[in-house]
Design an enzyme around this catalytic site. Structure first.
Site, PDB file in Angstrom:
ATOM      1  N   CYS A  62      -8.312 -12.494   6.035  1.00  0.00           N
ATOM      2  CA  CYS A  62      -9.651 -12.620   5.443  1.00  0.00           C
ATOM      3  C   CYS A  62     -10.289 -11.288   5.077  1.00  0.00           C
ATOM      4  CB  CYS A  62     -10.572 -13.389   6.392  1.00  0.00           C
ATOM      5  SG  CYS A  62     -10.089 -15.103   6.649  1.00  0.00           S
TER       6      CYS A  62
ATOM      7  N   ARG B 270      -0.455 -11.217   8.793  1.00  0.00           N
ATOM      8  CA  ARG B 270      -0.974 -10.694   7.531  1.00  0.00           C
ATOM      9  C   ARG B 270      -1.903  -9.496   7.758  1.00  0.00           C
ATOM     10  NH1 ARG B 270      -2.923 -16.320   4.922  1.00  0.00           N
ATOM     11  NH2 ARG B 270      -3.234 -16.730   7.154  1.00  0.00           N
TER      12      ARG B 270
END
Length: 454
Positions: A267, A335
């Site tokens: 995010c 990620r």
């Protein structure tokens, strides 16, 4: 109520399962037939505490179904959520909206072939300002006015605590100008009214921007305390005490004031980059957010030098034990994890990296193939010249320090998450390095000091 969730990734699967827990009939749809088959067998493809049980209970109750058939899922649905991925577009930092627009086009085509229900199409994916209007235009090409409404309902789920965040959120944001959409979504979120959860109704554009602004602000907060940590090291202050001292101010708050190796995840980096591009196109550049991204990337790369320096500078031929690979605990998500920036330079300098992570090693092996992966923390530590604490999993918070010291070839610990106290580690015989704190300094008893002030 019956709804459909398009996409069974992190947001779609968690949201669908949680809505079904409210008693809603939820059909989760995905083009990935293998993923749907796994979900139908009860296999949850991501790690999120409590999600497997939530899926199993509601699947058994018949409230949660998984399919590749979009038509069956949309037939009779009052609301359809688009929860597909919006990764950073290669090269320019913009969010890749191709999956969102493809989903909107398929929804429009499918609804055009179904009889008469008025359907609310909701973007749940994180999307830049203006996306909802483009979705509305796609739908309008196939569907008559009055057959559909469009809304934005951004998610605010933290990996590792997503179910709690959904069930007890700080707020629910709904962006729409349609009274019908407000009625449908208000009814969908009705169980949260019992907890007096604030529901913020806005325009579509405002809702889209709220999501990006929130993540950019939190990323800025993390970056701020990381830079303060560097200053603390230079002047002999303690960043954890600084964080407590400013976090007790209600205008600032305590969350996201934990110094470390830099933020990662799916995010903050992606959303900050997309917000920067949106601002540039609008002619109102957000230079502060641009700098946050630059500082964070520099910090992650600089952690490799910090580790090497703690090991004496030359790490060729040395073995470094690393505990934690994911970008945060309670997830298997790699990620943008700091480990991806920190560990390759150490290996390139000739060090052997022996690593353990409770949930992230399957994914880490794809991204960091040159590491030696171990079965537990102590196996990674045995015979190592230094120990690096890289992710603050709970099981790393209470290591047997005597055993750790006996297993290490040299008693060097580099704690990039400030899990342990400097004095505790000094007393245990370690050469201890942390973030923004002097080794061996006593910790202030803030509870005692606040009682004295009162």
């Amino acid at each position: 109520m019956r709804i459909a969730m398009i996409g069974t990734g992190y947001v779609g699967l968690v949201s669908g399962a949680c809505f079904s827990e409210f008693g809603v009939s939820v059909a989760c749809v995905d083009k990935d037939a293998d993923k749907i088959a796994r979900l139908q067998r009860g296999e949850v493809p991501i790690y999120e505490p409590g999600l497997d049980q939530l899926v199993a209970v509601n699947k058994a109750a018949g409230r949660l179904t998984f399919a590749t058939d979009l038509k069956a899922a949309l037939d009779g649905a009052e609301a359809v959520f688009i929860a597909v991925g919006t990764p950073s577009r290669r090269g320019d930092g913009h969010a890749d909206l191709s999956y969102v627009f493809a989903a909107a086009a398929e929804i429009a085509e499918t609804l055009a072939a179904l009889p008469g229900n008025r359907t609310v199409i909701v973007t749940k994916s994180t999307v830049p300002v203006g996306t909802g209007r483009r979705v509305e235009n796609i739908l309008a090409k196939r569907l008559p006015a009055g057959a559909f409404d469009v809304a934005s309902n951004p998610e605010f789920l933290r990996e590792g605590s997503a179910i709690q965040d959904f069930m007890r959120p700080d707020r629910v944001v709904i962006g729409t100008e349609s009274e019908h959409a407000r009625t449908v979504l208000r009814a969908l979120y009705r169980p949260l009214y019992l907890l007096e959860t604030p529901v913020v109704f806005t325009t579509i554009e405002t809702a889209e921007l709220i999501k990006y602004a929130a993540n950019a602000f939190l990323a800025t907060k993390v970056t701020f305390i990381n830079q303060v940590a560097d200053l603390c090291e230079a002047v002999g202050a303690d960043v954890q005490d600084v964080a407590r001292g400013i976090g007790l101010d209600g205008r600032i708050g305590r969350k996201f004031l934990h110094a470390g190796p830099g933020f990662g995840g799916s995010c903050f980096p992606k959303d900050c980059a997309a917000l920067v591009r949106t601002a540039e196109e609008a002619g109102r550049p957000l230079t502060m957010v641009e700098r946050v991204l630059e500082i964070n990337n520099e910090r992650k790369r600089g952690m490799a030098d910090r580790i090497a320096a703690a090991c004496g500078g030359d790490i060729a031929g040395k073995t470094i034990a690393v505990l934690g690979l994911t970008f945060k605990p309670n997830t298997d998500d790699m990620r943008e994890s700091p480990s991806l920036s920190i560990l390759p330079p150490l290996a390139e300098s000739g060090a052997t990296i022996r690593a353990f992570d409770p949930e992230g090693m399957d994914e880490a092996k794809k991204l960091l193939p040159g590491l030696e992966y171990c079965d537990d923390a102590y196996q990674a530590i045995e015979g190592a010249d230094a120990l690096v604490l890289l992710t603050e999993w709970n099981e790393f918070r209470a290591l047997d320090l005597a055993r750790v010291k006996s297993l290490l070839r040299s008693p060097i610990v580099i704690d990039l998450r400030n899990i342990y106290q400097p004095q505790e580690m000094a007393d245990a015989g370690f050469v201890y390095h942390s973030i923004g704190r002097a080794a061996g300094d006593p910790t202030i008893d803030w509870t005692r000091d606040l009682r004295a002030i009162a």
